[in-house]
Structures are given as C-alpha cells and as structure tokens.
Design a protein around this motif. Structure first.
Motif, mmCIF file in Angstrom:
data_model
loop_
_atom_site.group_PDB
_atom_site.id
_atom_site.type_symbol
_atom_site.label_atom_id
_atom_site.label_comp_id
_atom_site.label_asym_id
_atom_site.label_seq_id
_atom_site.Cartn_x
_atom_site.Cartn_y
_atom_site.Cartn_z
ATOM 1 N N PRO A 20 41.501 46.268 34.175
ATOM 2 C CA PRO A 20 41.249 47.024 32.954
ATOM 3 C C PRO A 20 42.520 47.183 32.123
ATOM 4 O O PRO A 20 43.631 47.063 32.662
ATOM 5 C CB PRO A 20 40.764 48.375 33.470
ATOM 6 C CG PRO A 20 41.246 48.471 34.870
ATOM 7 C CD PRO A 20 41.392 47.070 35.381
ATOM 8 N N ASN A 41 44.074 49.253 28.286
ATOM 9 C CA ASN A 41 43.840 50.165 27.161
ATOM 10 C C ASN A 41 45.022 50.052 26.217
ATOM 11 O O ASN A 41 46.174 50.056 26.667
ATOM 12 C CB ASN A 41 43.688 51.605 27.671
ATOM 13 C CG ASN A 41 43.364 52.567 26.549
ATOM 14 O OD1 ASN A 41 42.445 52.332 25.776
ATOM 15 N ND2 ASN A 41 44.125 53.635 26.454
ATOM 16 N N ARG A 77 47.909 48.827 31.881
ATOM 17 C CA ARG A 77 47.273 47.816 32.736
ATOM 18 C C ARG A 77 47.544 48.164 34.183
ATOM 19 O O ARG A 77 48.399 48.996 34.478
ATOM 20 C CB ARG A 77 47.934 46.440 32.514
ATOM 21 C CG ARG A 77 47.572 45.724 31.284
ATOM 22 C CD ARG A 77 48.192 44.322 31.316
ATOM 23 N NE ARG A 77 48.082 43.675 30.038
ATOM 24 C CZ ARG A 77 46.974 43.104 29.587
ATOM 25 N NH1 ARG A 77 45.895 43.063 30.325
ATOM 26 N NH2 ARG A 77 46.948 42.547 28.400
#
Ligand code: GLY
Length: 134
Positions: free
Chosen positions: A71, A73, A99
């Motif tokens: 994932p 952001n 990350r």
C-alpha cells in the motif's frame, strides 16, 4: 461566475490534477501519467543527476520497473498554486509518500515545483523540479 470564484475553481482543479499526477507516480500508473503530462515534459530530478531531461522516456524507465503491491499514500504538504495569466500555473509542495519498505512503514519526502500549461482547455504538466533533502 465571478473572477474570484473562477480563480478558486482553477486552483482546485490544479490541486486535484497535481494530486492525481503524484498518485499515478506512486501507483506506477503510466497511462494516467501520460494523460496528465505533455510529451515534451522537462524535468530536473535527483535521478537525472543535475541534467535537464526532456520527454517521457526517462520517466517510463521507472514505471516499467516492477511495482510492489504494497500500500502507499501520497500527501501534498502546504500546496501553493500560482496562476500566471490564464494558461500557466506553478504548483509547489512537499510530497510525502508512505510505503512499506521491507515490511516496515517508511516515508519519503521531496520538495517539488511543477508547472502546468493550459492548451485549449486542458491542463498538461510541462515542467518540474524535484529535490530531495532528506
Ligand atoms: N519522476 C516522475 C515525476 O516526478 O514526475
């Protein structure tokens, strides 16, 4: 729409486009990146070792590397939009990307100046300067 409302709406549009651009980079989404960038994009970035790179091939190299499924952001810190007339804008921010690195959360940080040009109603990213100072 008043002039002020028009400016607010343009600023919002540019912030949305800049965020989409940064997300395309974080997600390895080459299709979105090329939609948002002019084919003649010029750039100074750490990977270019002080050279001005022109066009998209230099950037494609990194998109072609295998992307981890981890994932991520992306956050624009204190983004500023400077409108230069009707067709040119400078967006500045610090980009934070979160990350997983070797299973542990890590945050990278870059100072960015990105120039956008409006060609017949469509904003395209035409130049950026990205620095990494720790
Ligand atoms: N290296 C791709 C970008 O920062 O736009």
């Amino acid at each position: 729409m008043t002039d002020e409302a028009n400016i607010d709406s343009t600023v919002d549009e540019l912030l949305t486009l800049n965020q989409r651009l940064l997300e395309s980079i974080a997600g390895g989404d080459w299709e979105s990146y090329t939609e948002l960038c002019d084919s003649g994009l010029t750039a100074f970035e750490p990977e270019a070792r002080g050279q001005l790179v022109e066009g998209l091939d230099f950037h494609k190299f990194y998109f072609d590397l295998e992307q981890s499924a981890s994932p991520w952001n992306v956050t624009m810190i204190s983004p500023q939009v400077m409108l230069l007339g009707d067709d040119t804008a400078v967006v500045t921010c610090v980009r934070l990307t979160q990350r997983l690195v070797d299973g542990a959360p890590a945050t990278s940080k870059f100072e960015e100046t990105r120039v956008w040009h409006n060609d017949q109603g469509t904003w395209k990213h035409v130049h950026f300067h990205r620095s990494a100072n720790g």
